[in-house]
Motif scaffolding. Structure first.
Motif, PDB file in Angstrom:
ATOM      1  N   GLU A 185      78.265  24.981  34.686  1.00  0.00           N
ATOM      2  CA  GLU A 185      77.199  25.181  35.660  1.00  0.00           C
ATOM      3  C   GLU A 185      77.730  25.507  37.055  1.00  0.00           C
ATOM      4  O   GLU A 185      76.973  25.536  38.003  1.00  0.00           O
ATOM      5  N   GLY A 186      79.025  25.758  37.169  1.00  0.00           N
ATOM      6  CA  GLY A 186      79.596  26.082  38.468  1.00  0.00           C
ATOM      7  C   GLY A 186      79.164  27.449  38.948  1.00  0.00           C
ATOM      8  O   GLY A 186      78.670  28.269  38.178  1.00  0.00           O
ATOM      9  N   GLU A 187      79.348  27.680  40.231  1.00  0.00           N
ATOM     10  CA  GLU A 187      78.945  28.956  40.807  1.00  0.00           C
ATOM     11  C   GLU A 187      79.912  30.076  40.468  1.00  0.00           C
ATOM     12  O   GLU A 187      79.530  31.223  40.369  1.00  0.00           O
ATOM     13  N   GLU A 188      81.183  29.755  40.329  1.00  0.00           N
ATOM     14  CA  GLU A 188      82.171  30.782  40.028  1.00  0.00           C
ATOM     15  C   GLU A 188      83.105  30.289  38.931  1.00  0.00           C
ATOM     16  O   GLU A 188      83.584  29.175  38.975  1.00  0.00           O
ATOM     17  N   THR A 189      83.352  31.140  37.976  1.00  0.00           N
ATOM     18  CA  THR A 189      84.292  30.851  36.916  1.00  0.00           C
ATOM     19  C   THR A 189      85.178  32.060  36.758  1.00  0.00           C
ATOM     20  O   THR A 189      84.704  33.185  36.727  1.00  0.00           O
ATOM     21  N   PHE A 190      86.468  31.824  36.652  1.00  0.00           N
ATOM     22  CA  PHE A 190      87.413  32.925  36.595  1.00  0.00           C
ATOM     23  C   PHE A 190      88.031  33.080  35.213  1.00  0.00           C
ATOM     24  O   PHE A 190      89.174  33.459  35.080  1.00  0.00           O
ATOM     25  N   GLY A 191      87.289  32.763  34.170  1.00  0.00           N
ATOM     26  CA  GLY A 191      87.778  32.944  32.815  1.00  0.00           C
ATOM     27  C   GLY A 191      88.402  31.689  32.232  1.00  0.00           C
ATOM     28  O   GLY A 191      88.518  30.659  32.873  1.00  0.00           O
ATOM     29  N   PHE A 192      88.795  31.824  30.972  1.00  0.00           N
ATOM     30  CA  PHE A 192      89.344  30.692  30.238  1.00  0.00           C
ATOM     31  C   PHE A 192      90.600  30.134  30.901  1.00  0.00           C
ATOM     32  O   PHE A 192      90.837  28.938  30.900  1.00  0.00           O
ATOM     33  N   ALA A 193      91.415  31.006  31.437  1.00  0.00           N
ATOM     34  CA  ALA A 193      92.680  30.561  32.027  1.00  0.00           C
ATOM     35  C   ALA A 193      92.458  29.635  33.218  1.00  0.00           C
ATOM     36  O   ALA A 193      93.291  28.774  33.490  1.00  0.00           O
ATOM     37  N   GLN A 194      91.345  29.788  33.922  1.00  0.00           N
ATOM     38  CA  GLN A 194      91.125  28.969  35.111  1.00  0.00           C
ATOM     39  C   GLN A 194      91.034  27.491  34.768  1.00  0.00           C
ATOM     40  O   GLN A 194      91.585  26.651  35.482  1.00  0.00           O
ATOM     41  N   SER A 195      90.367  27.140  33.678  1.00  0.00           N
ATOM     42  CA  SER A 195      90.263  25.722  33.311  1.00  0.00           C
ATOM     43  C   SER A 195      91.635  25.151  32.980  1.00  0.00           C
ATOM     44  O   SER A 195      91.958  24.018  33.339  1.00  0.00           O
ATOM     45  N   TYR A 196      92.442  25.946  32.310  1.00  0.00           N
ATOM     46  CA  TYR A 196      93.812  25.536  31.982  1.00  0.00           C
ATOM     47  C   TYR A 196      94.627  25.342  33.261  1.00  0.00           C
ATOM     48  O   TYR A 196      95.315  24.331  33.427  1.00  0.00           O
ATOM     49  N   LEU A 197      94.549  26.289  34.184  1.00  0.00           N
ATOM     50  CA  LEU A 197      95.293  26.191  35.441  1.00  0.00           C
ATOM     51  C   LEU A 197      94.829  24.999  36.277  1.00  0.00           C
ATOM     52  O   LEU A 197      95.641  24.289  36.879  1.00  0.00           O
ATOM     53  N   ASP A 198      93.509  24.776  36.295  1.00  0.00           N
ATOM     54  CA  ASP A 198      92.969  23.640  37.046  1.00  0.00           C
ATOM     55  C   ASP A 198      93.486  22.324  36.464  1.00  0.00           C
ATOM     56  O   ASP A 198      93.869  21.410  37.199  1.00  0.00           O
ATOM     57  N   LEU A 199      93.488  22.223  35.140  1.00  0.00           N
ATOM     58  CA  LEU A 199      93.973  21.003  34.492  1.00  0.00           C
ATOM     59  C   LEU A 199      95.448  20.782  34.807  1.00  0.00           C
ATOM     60  O   LEU A 199      95.865  19.663  35.119  1.00  0.00           O
ATOM     61  N   CYS A 200      96.247  21.838  34.748  1.00  0.00           N
ATOM     62  CA  CYS A 200      97.675  21.728  35.076  1.00  0.00           C
ATOM     63  C   CYS A 200      97.864  21.226  36.502  1.00  0.00           C
ATOM     64  O   CYS A 200      98.713  20.358  36.757  1.00  0.00           O
ATOM     65  N   ASP A 201      97.065  21.745  37.437  1.00  0.00           N
ATOM     66  CA  ASP A 201      97.163  21.309  38.834  1.00  0.00           C
ATOM     67  C   ASP A 201      96.799  19.837  38.987  1.00  0.00           C
ATOM     68  O   ASP A 201      97.474  19.086  39.697  1.00  0.00           O
TER      69      ASP A 201
END
Length: 93
Positions: A2-18
């Motif tokens: 439900e977020g305003e911006e999503t940058f694809g599948f890789a973004q969730s992976y990158l966010d989790l890594c961070d």
């Protein structure tokens, strides 16, 4: 979802890594056990989570490992109904 911006599948992976990197570096959390839980898209991120973060447990609910496999799985479905979608599009126009 439900977020305003999503940058694809890789973004969730990158966010989790961070997040995991920051938890391991932060004074209050660096010695705590790490448990990662993800559902659907979050399941994808958790199952592709690199273990240099020393994650102790991973729970993936309705997740998937490979974006390529998901796309390949659904291509026949879309091809089968493509003519129907085109016809419906012309009717709606």
């Amino acid at each position: 979802s439900e977020g305003e911006e999503t940058f694809g599948f890789a973004q969730s992976y990158l966010d989790l890594c961070d997040v995991l990197s920051n938890l391991k570096e932060h004074e209050k959390t660096k010695d705590m056990k790490l448990y990662v839980i993800g559902h659907s898209w979050g399941g994808f991120a958790t199952m592709n989570c690199p273990n240099p973060h020393n994650v102790d447990k991973i729970v993936a609910i309705s997740g998937f490992i490979s974006v390529e496999e998901i796309v390949n799985q659904y291509i026949p479905f879309f091809q089968m109904y493509q003519s129907t979608y085109i016809l419906l599009g012309m009717i709606v126009q």
